[in-house]
Design a protein around this motif. Structure first.
Motif, PDB file in Angstrom:
ATOM      1  N   GLY A  45       3.128   4.363 -14.477  1.00  0.00           N
ATOM      2  CA  GLY A  45       2.406   4.918 -13.862  1.00  0.00           C
ATOM      3  C   GLY A  45       2.222   3.010 -13.112  1.00  0.00           C
ATOM      4  O   GLY A  45       1.350   3.874 -12.042  1.00  0.00           O
ATOM      5  N   ALA A  46       2.785   2.308 -13.857  1.00  0.00           N
ATOM      6  CA  ALA A  46       1.844   0.899 -12.974  1.00  0.00           C
ATOM      7  C   ALA A  46       3.097   0.823 -11.929  1.00  0.00           C
ATOM      8  O   ALA A  46       2.823   0.550 -10.457  1.00  0.00           O
ATOM      9  N   ALA A  47       4.589   1.015 -12.380  1.00  0.00           N
ATOM     10  CA  ALA A  47       5.369   0.723 -11.153  1.00  0.00           C
ATOM     11  C   ALA A  47       5.037   1.934 -10.222  1.00  0.00           C
ATOM     12  O   ALA A  47       5.790   1.748  -8.693  1.00  0.00           O
ATOM     13  N   ASP A  48       5.145   2.952 -10.319  1.00  0.00           N
ATOM     14  CA  ASP A  48       4.362   3.948  -9.701  1.00  0.00           C
ATOM     15  C   ASP A  48       3.394   3.824  -8.440  1.00  0.00           C
ATOM     16  O   ASP A  48       3.931   3.534  -6.996  1.00  0.00           O
ATOM     17  N   ALA A  49       2.664   3.244  -9.137  1.00  0.00           N
ATOM     18  CA  ALA A  49       1.090   2.754  -8.569  1.00  0.00           C
ATOM     19  C   ALA A  49       1.765   1.228  -7.560  1.00  0.00           C
ATOM     20  O   ALA A  49       1.875   1.335  -6.556  1.00  0.00           O
ATOM     21  N   ALA A  50       2.667   0.797  -8.080  1.00  0.00           N
ATOM     22  CA  ALA A  50       3.452  -0.418  -7.644  1.00  0.00           C
ATOM     23  C   ALA A  50       3.956  -0.393  -5.836  1.00  0.00           C
ATOM     24  O   ALA A  50       3.361  -0.389  -5.154  1.00  0.00           O
ATOM     25  N   ALA A  51       5.029   0.398  -6.372  1.00  0.00           N
ATOM     26  CA  ALA A  51       5.776   0.821  -4.990  1.00  0.00           C
ATOM     27  C   ALA A  51       5.086   1.928  -3.824  1.00  0.00           C
ATOM     28  O   ALA A  51       5.187   1.771  -2.917  1.00  0.00           O
ATOM     29  N   LEU A  52       4.006   2.233  -4.376  1.00  0.00           N
ATOM     30  CA  LEU A  52       3.285   3.301  -3.212  1.00  0.00           C
ATOM     31  C   LEU A  52       2.356   2.431  -2.458  1.00  0.00           C
ATOM     32  O   LEU A  52       2.273   2.885  -1.602  1.00  0.00           O
ATOM     33  N   ALA A  53       1.720   1.072  -3.567  1.00  0.00           N
ATOM     34  CA  ALA A  53       0.917   0.246  -2.287  1.00  0.00           C
ATOM     35  C   ALA A  53       1.910  -0.524  -2.000  1.00  0.00           C
ATOM     36  O   ALA A  53       1.315  -0.382  -0.588  1.00  0.00           O
ATOM     37  N   ALA A  54       2.690  -0.744  -1.959  1.00  0.00           N
ATOM     38  CA  ALA A  54       4.041  -1.653  -0.790  1.00  0.00           C
ATOM     39  C   ALA A  54       3.612  -0.617   0.090  1.00  0.00           C
ATOM     40  O   ALA A  54       4.107  -1.205   0.932  1.00  0.00           O
ATOM     41  N   ALA A  55       4.712   0.258  -0.146  1.00  0.00           N
ATOM     42  CA  ALA A  55       4.918   1.327   0.565  1.00  0.00           C
ATOM     43  C   ALA A  55       3.682   2.075   1.697  1.00  0.00           C
ATOM     44  O   ALA A  55       3.696   1.496   3.490  1.00  0.00           O
ATOM     45  N   GLN A  56       2.529   1.644   1.336  1.00  0.00           N
ATOM     46  CA  GLN A  56       1.285   2.420   1.932  1.00  0.00           C
ATOM     47  C   GLN A  56       1.204   1.030   2.754  1.00  0.00           C
ATOM     48  O   GLN A  56       0.478   0.844   4.213  1.00  0.00           O
ATOM     49  N   GLN A  57       1.533  -0.140   1.576  1.00  0.00           N
ATOM     50  CA  GLN A  57       0.532  -1.635   2.855  1.00  0.00           C
ATOM     51  C   GLN A  57       1.705  -2.343   4.221  1.00  0.00           C
ATOM     52  O   GLN A  57       1.495  -2.151   4.831  1.00  0.00           O
ATOM     53  N   ALA A  58       3.071  -1.367   4.054  1.00  0.00           N
ATOM     54  CA  ALA A  58       4.015  -1.788   5.101  1.00  0.00           C
ATOM     55  C   ALA A  58       3.523  -0.622   6.323  1.00  0.00           C
ATOM     56  O   ALA A  58       4.049  -0.948   7.281  1.00  0.00           O
ATOM     57  N   ARG A  59       3.087   0.512   6.039  1.00  0.00           N
ATOM     58  CA  ARG A  59       3.502   1.507   7.011  1.00  0.00           C
ATOM     59  C   ARG A  59       1.937   0.790   8.018  1.00  0.00           C
ATOM     60  O   ARG A  59       1.884   1.018   8.705  1.00  0.00           O
ATOM     61  N   ASP A  60       0.943   0.370   7.100  1.00  0.00           N
ATOM     62  CA  ASP A  60       0.241  -0.458   8.163  1.00  0.00           C
ATOM     63  C   ASP A  60       0.417  -1.386   8.727  1.00  0.00           C
ATOM     64  O   ASP A  60      -0.851  -1.387   9.669  1.00  0.00           O
TER      65      ASP A  60
END
Length: 202
Positions: A45-60
């Motif tokens: 769960g931590a890995a999933d959240a971390a990967a999604l957070a980084a990808a969302q920040q990249a999109r922003d």
């Protein structure tokens, strides 16, 4: 007769003790396996959240570069160009979920960029029935993609001066995004339509 019964009872007692000890060992083993599985799920769960957070920040973070590529007809180059994952954001989410980021890297690709994160949980299994478990921590890996989903924009010359100043994106979900270069919409209002962020299998 009484002596025989007592003798049989005396012989049965060690067997009973061994059975109880065996059952206790199995119970502890099942508990240890269950704890290890729970820690593994927490780390995933931590890995999933971390990967999604980084990808969302990249999109922003794409906004300025994306808009700058339109009038220069460099959109393809932008979508297939270099990509650096914002790993600080991955670390923030890993930390918030009780894990430490071990590895974070980006894989650029045309229309689809990937962010892969590996984490390690901070809690140990620490079971007396599993040798070495006092130092064993759960590890997990996750990959998220930032995918452009509005290809082939239509460029329009609004003023007839030969300069393309309106770009119309028809996205895969049917939504239409119009970007006027003179007054582009706030990036946060269009980025989630232009770019999809989701987890993918390794």
């Amino acid at each position: 007769m009484t002596r025989i019964l007592r003798k049989e009872q005396g012989q049965a007692f060690p067997i009973y003790v061994m059975m109880v000890a065996g059952l206790l060992f199995l119970a502890l083993a099942f508990f240890a396996v269950g704890k290890a599985s729970a820690l593994r799920n927490e780390s995933q769960g931590a890995a999933d959240a971390a990967a999604l957070a980084a990808a969302q920040q990249a999109r922003d973070d794409f906004g300025t570069g994306f808009l700058a590529s339109l009038p220069l007809d460099m959109l393809d180059a932008f979508l297939g160009g270099s990509f650096v994952a914002p790993c600080h954001e991955a670390q923030r989410l890993a930390d918030a979920n009780g894990s430490d980021q071990q590895l974070c890297y980006s894989t650029p690709g045309y229309l689809r960029d990937r962010v892969t994160v590996e984490v390690q949980g901070r809690k140990t299994v620490d079971s007396s029935v599993l040798p070495g478990s006092e130092n064993r921590r759960a590890e997990a890996k996750a990959t998220a993609v930032v995918e452009f989903r509005c290809p082939n924009p239509e460029a329009v010359d609004l003023t007839g001066d030969g300069v393309l100043d309106l770009y119309v994106f028809t996205c895969r979900n049917g939504e239409i995004i119009e970007i006027t270069l003179a007054s582009p919409p706030p990036w946060e209002s269009v980025s989630r339509t232009l770019f999809d962020v989701r987890l993918v299998d390794q």
